[in-house]
Design a protein around this motif. Structure first.
Motif, PDB file in Angstrom:
ATOM      1  N   ILE A  21       6.730   6.456  -2.020  1.00 56.67           N
ATOM      2  CA  ILE A  21       5.458   5.660  -1.920  1.00 56.67           C
ATOM      3  C   ILE A  21       5.362   4.655  -2.675  1.00 56.67           C
ATOM      4  CG2 ILE A  21       4.612   7.708  -0.713  1.00 56.67           C
ATOM      5  CD1 ILE A  21       3.001   8.248  -3.294  1.00 56.67           C
ATOM      6  N   PRO A  22       4.540   3.676  -2.769  1.00 55.87           N
ATOM      7  CA  PRO A  22       4.326   2.701  -3.424  1.00 55.87           C
ATOM      8  C   PRO A  22       3.986   3.124  -4.936  1.00 55.87           C
ATOM      9  CG  PRO A  22       3.268   2.187  -1.443  1.00 55.87           C
ATOM     10  CD  PRO A  22       3.665   3.631  -1.296  1.00 55.87           C
ATOM     11  N   GLU A  23       3.035   4.047  -4.952  1.00 63.83           N
ATOM     12  CA  GLU A  23       2.479   4.430  -6.337  1.00 63.83           C
ATOM     13  C   GLU A  23       3.788   5.016  -7.242  1.00 63.83           C
ATOM     14  OE1 GLU A  23      -0.807   4.511  -3.429  1.00 63.83           O
ATOM     15  OE2 GLU A  23       1.229   5.341  -3.557  1.00 63.83           O
ATOM     16  N   PHE A  24       4.583   5.502  -6.376  1.00 64.46           N
ATOM     17  CA  PHE A  24       5.932   6.187  -7.314  1.00 64.46           C
ATOM     18  C   PHE A  24       6.744   4.848  -7.628  1.00 64.46           C
ATOM     19  CE2 PHE A  24      10.292   7.869  -7.522  1.00 64.46           C
ATOM     20  CZ  PHE A  24       9.856   8.944  -8.540  1.00 64.46           C
ATOM     21  N   GLN A  25       6.921   3.859  -6.855  1.00 66.79           N
ATOM     22  CA  GLN A  25       7.810   2.579  -7.250  1.00 66.79           C
ATOM     23  C   GLN A  25       7.045   2.023  -8.574  1.00 66.79           C
ATOM     24  OE1 GLN A  25      10.452   1.591  -5.698  1.00 66.79           O
ATOM     25  NE2 GLN A  25      10.549  -0.515  -6.311  1.00 66.79           N
ATOM     26  N   ASN A  26       5.710   1.908  -8.363  1.00 63.31           N
ATOM     27  CA  ASN A  26       5.040   1.370  -9.610  1.00 63.31           C
ATOM     28  C   ASN A  26       5.321   2.134 -10.805  1.00 63.31           C
ATOM     29  OD1 ASN A  26       3.938  -0.367  -7.675  1.00 63.31           O
ATOM     30  ND2 ASN A  26       1.876   0.097  -8.218  1.00 63.31           N
ATOM     31  N   LEU A  28       7.868   3.916 -11.323  1.00 60.46           N
ATOM     32  CA  LEU A  28       9.165   3.464 -11.963  1.00 60.46           C
ATOM     33  C   LEU A  28       9.497   2.180 -12.827  1.00 60.46           C
ATOM     34  CD1 LEU A  28      11.420   4.908  -9.113  1.00 60.46           C
ATOM     35  CD2 LEU A  28      10.975   5.936 -11.305  1.00 60.46           C
ATOM     36  N   ILE A  29       8.703   1.153 -12.215  1.00 65.30           N
ATOM     37  CA  ILE A  29       8.495   0.052 -12.827  1.00 65.30           C
ATOM     38  C   ILE A  29       7.913  -0.003 -14.073  1.00 65.30           C
ATOM     39  CG2 ILE A  29       7.465  -2.470 -12.589  1.00 65.30           C
ATOM     40  CD1 ILE A  29       7.984  -1.927  -9.548  1.00 65.30           C
ATOM     41  N   ASN A  30       6.772   0.695 -14.184  1.00 65.02           N
ATOM     42  CA  ASN A  30       6.095   0.602 -15.423  1.00 65.02           C
ATOM     43  C   ASN A  30       6.859   1.549 -16.493  1.00 65.02           C
ATOM     44  OD1 ASN A  30       3.768  -0.771 -14.643  1.00 65.02           O
ATOM     45  ND2 ASN A  30       2.887   0.897 -13.710  1.00 65.02           N
ATOM     46  N   ALA A  31       7.717   2.459 -16.148  1.00 64.04           N
ATOM     47  CA  ALA A  31       8.528   3.239 -16.802  1.00 64.04           C
ATOM     48  C   ALA A  31       9.741   2.650 -17.375  1.00 64.04           C
ATOM     49  CB  ALA A  31       8.892   4.740 -16.431  1.00 64.04           C
ATOM     50  N   VAL A  33      12.516   1.721 -15.327  1.00 65.43           N
ATOM     51  CA  VAL A  33      13.384   2.209 -14.354  1.00 65.43           C
ATOM     52  C   VAL A  33      13.928   1.210 -13.411  1.00 65.43           C
ATOM     53  CG1 VAL A  33      14.364   4.096 -12.975  1.00 65.43           C
ATOM     54  CG2 VAL A  33      12.868   4.553 -14.790  1.00 65.43           C
ATOM     55  N   LYS A  34      12.935   0.647 -12.894  1.00 64.36           N
ATOM     56  CA  LYS A  34      13.179  -0.503 -11.925  1.00 64.36           C
ATOM     57  C   LYS A  34      12.436  -1.785 -12.391  1.00 64.36           C
ATOM     58  CE  LYS A  34      13.506   2.449  -7.886  1.00 64.36           C
ATOM     59  NZ  LYS A  34      14.624   1.931  -6.697  1.00 64.36           N
ATOM     60  N   ASP A  35      12.865  -3.124 -11.924  1.00 60.24           N
ATOM     61  CA  ASP A  35      12.016  -4.016 -12.353  1.00 60.24           C
ATOM     62  C   ASP A  35      11.147  -4.946 -11.376  1.00 60.24           C
ATOM     63  OD1 ASP A  35      14.159  -4.984 -10.673  1.00 60.24           O
ATOM     64  OD2 ASP A  35      15.040  -6.443 -12.152  1.00 60.24           O
ATOM     65  N   ARG A  36      11.118  -4.590 -10.014  1.00 62.48           N
ATOM     66  CA  ARG A  36      10.278  -5.120  -9.231  1.00 62.48           C
ATOM     67  C   ARG A  36       9.957  -4.138  -8.053  1.00 62.48           C
ATOM     68  NH1 ARG A  36       9.509 -10.494  -9.386  1.00 62.48           N
ATOM     69  NH2 ARG A  36       9.404 -10.679  -7.384  1.00 62.48           N
ATOM     70  N   GLY A  37       8.636  -4.777  -7.611  1.00 66.40           N
ATOM     71  CA  GLY A  37       8.022  -4.046  -6.357  1.00 66.40           C
ATOM     72  C   GLY A  37       6.582  -3.619  -6.530  1.00 66.40           C
ATOM     73  N   LEU A  38       6.147  -4.183  -7.691  1.00 64.86           N
ATOM     74  CA  LEU A  38       4.583  -4.242  -7.698  1.00 64.86           C
ATOM     75  C   LEU A  38       3.790  -4.835  -6.411  1.00 64.86           C
ATOM     76  CD1 LEU A  38       4.211  -4.584 -11.474  1.00 64.86           C
ATOM     77  CD2 LEU A  38       4.044  -2.490 -10.188  1.00 64.86           C
ATOM     78  N   CYS A  39       2.621  -4.634  -5.974  1.00 69.01           N
ATOM     79  CA  CYS A  39       1.951  -5.547  -4.965  1.00 69.01           C
ATOM     80  C   CYS A  39       1.903  -6.770  -5.211  1.00 69.01           C
ATOM     81  CB  CYS A  39       0.645  -4.596  -4.843  1.00 69.01           C
ATOM     82  SG  CYS A  39      -0.508  -5.137  -5.964  1.00 69.01           S
ATOM     83  N   TRP A  40       1.691  -7.481  -6.353  1.00 73.73           N
ATOM     84  CA  TRP A  40       1.672  -8.713  -6.461  1.00 73.73           C
ATOM     85  C   TRP A  40       3.092  -9.327  -6.294  1.00 73.73           C
ATOM     86  CZ3 TRP A  40       4.543 -11.236  -9.938  1.00 73.73           C
ATOM     87  CH2 TRP A  40       4.976 -10.668 -11.211  1.00 73.73           C
ATOM     88  N   GLN A  41       4.127  -8.675  -6.553  1.00 74.01           N
ATOM     89  CA  GLN A  41       5.300  -9.285  -6.467  1.00 74.01           C
ATOM     90  C   GLN A  41       5.772  -9.277  -4.848  1.00 74.01           C
ATOM     91  OE1 GLN A  41       7.119  -6.308  -9.155  1.00 74.01           O
ATOM     92  NE2 GLN A  41       7.473  -7.984 -10.473  1.00 74.01           N
ATOM     93  N   ILE A  90      -4.755  -9.231   7.395  1.00 78.17           N
ATOM     94  CA  ILE A  90      -3.894  -8.859   6.158  1.00 78.17           C
ATOM     95  C   ILE A  90      -2.333  -8.748   6.729  1.00 78.17           C
ATOM     96  CG2 ILE A  90      -3.450  -7.050   4.631  1.00 78.17           C
ATOM     97  CD1 ILE A  90      -6.447  -6.788   4.497  1.00 78.17           C
ATOM     98  N   LEU A  91      -1.536  -9.016   6.007  1.00 84.85           N
ATOM     99  CA  LEU A  91      -0.024  -8.982   6.181  1.00 84.85           C
ATOM    100  C   LEU A  91       0.395  -8.241   4.739  1.00 84.85           C
ATOM    101  CD1 LEU A  91       1.398 -12.029   7.486  1.00 84.85           C
ATOM    102  CD2 LEU A  91       0.740 -10.161   9.013  1.00 84.85           C
ATOM    103  N   ASP A  92       0.516  -7.007   4.908  1.00 84.29           N
ATOM    104  CA  ASP A  92       0.593  -6.117   3.618  1.00 84.29           C
ATOM    105  C   ASP A  92       1.882  -5.320   3.743  1.00 84.29           C
ATOM    106  OD1 ASP A  92       0.578  -4.447   1.345  1.00 84.29           O
ATOM    107  OD2 ASP A  92      -1.716  -3.953   1.722  1.00 84.29           O
ATOM    108  N   PRO A  93       2.900  -5.709   2.924  1.00 82.05           N
ATOM    109  CA  PRO A  93       4.189  -5.089   3.007  1.00 82.05           C
ATOM    110  C   PRO A  93       4.103  -4.017   1.912  1.00 82.05           C
ATOM    111  CG  PRO A  93       4.287  -7.213   1.851  1.00 82.05           C
ATOM    112  CD  PRO A  93       2.916  -6.986   2.201  1.00 82.05           C
ATOM    113  N   TRP A  94       3.390  -3.927   0.964  1.00 84.35           N
ATOM    114  CA  TRP A  94       3.421  -2.960   0.072  1.00 84.35           C
ATOM    115  C   TRP A  94       3.135  -1.546   0.310  1.00 84.35           C
ATOM    116  CZ3 TRP A  94      -0.357  -0.175  -2.615  1.00 84.35           C
ATOM    117  CH2 TRP A  94       0.127   0.391  -3.956  1.00 84.35           C
ATOM    118  N   ILE A  95       1.878  -1.554   0.698  1.00 86.10           N
ATOM    119  CA  ILE A  95       1.090  -0.229   1.069  1.00 86.10           C
ATOM    120  C   ILE A  95       2.034   0.738   1.821  1.00 86.10           C
ATOM    121  CG2 ILE A  95      -0.128  -0.600   3.343  1.00 86.10           C
ATOM    122  CD1 ILE A  95      -2.447   0.417   1.024  1.00 86.10           C
TER     123      ILE A  95
END
Length: 127
Positions: A21-26, A28-31, A33-41, A90-95
């Motif tokens: 899920i997107p919140e898990f991706q966030n 990992l990015i904030n920790a 572990v990953k470098d991209r995938g926040l909604c603004w990206q 809305i065209l939302d790929p993150w959610i």
């Protein structure tokens, strides 16, 4: 436009290494572990993919809910030319982790959207 949005959402999910899920991706990015995938990206990468289409009858808008807050969310909104973003879709790929979610801005029950002015040189600014 729809084909580009759907394809780009899937390509970005692979590029970002989305697995949950997107919140898990966030998280990992904030920790770090990953470098991209926040909604603004997702939003800026989606706008970069859509911009070269240069539609004559549609415009893209950068919209944000909860600007500056912990749960801020960014997305692309598409409207007919010279229509307010509130009339757009809305065209939302993150959610949904790469699958495009489409619905009207006016009927969104999760987010209260506001249009933001994109920085000069962005894909939104050239539309």
């Amino acid at each position: 436009m729809a084909e580009t949005a759907v394809r780009t959402g899937a390509e970005l999910a692979k590029k970002y290494g989305v697995t949950m899920i997107p919140e898990f991706q966030n998280m990992l990015i904030n920790a770090g572990v990953k470098d991209r995938g926040l909604c603004w990206q997702w939003t800026w990468d989606m706008s970069a993919a859509l911009a070269p289409l240069k539609p004559r009858t549609f415009e893209y808008h950068w919209c944000v809910a909860d600007w500056g807050l912990r749960y801020e969310h960014n997305t692309v909104v598409v409207t007919a030319v010279d229509q307010p973003f509130t009339e757009g879709v809305i065209l939302d790929p993150w959610i949904d982790s790469g699958r495009i979610t489409c619905h009207k801005v006016a009927g969104d029950k999760l987010f209260k959207w506001e249009q933001r002015v994109p920085p000069p040189g962005s894909a939104f600014a050239g539309n």
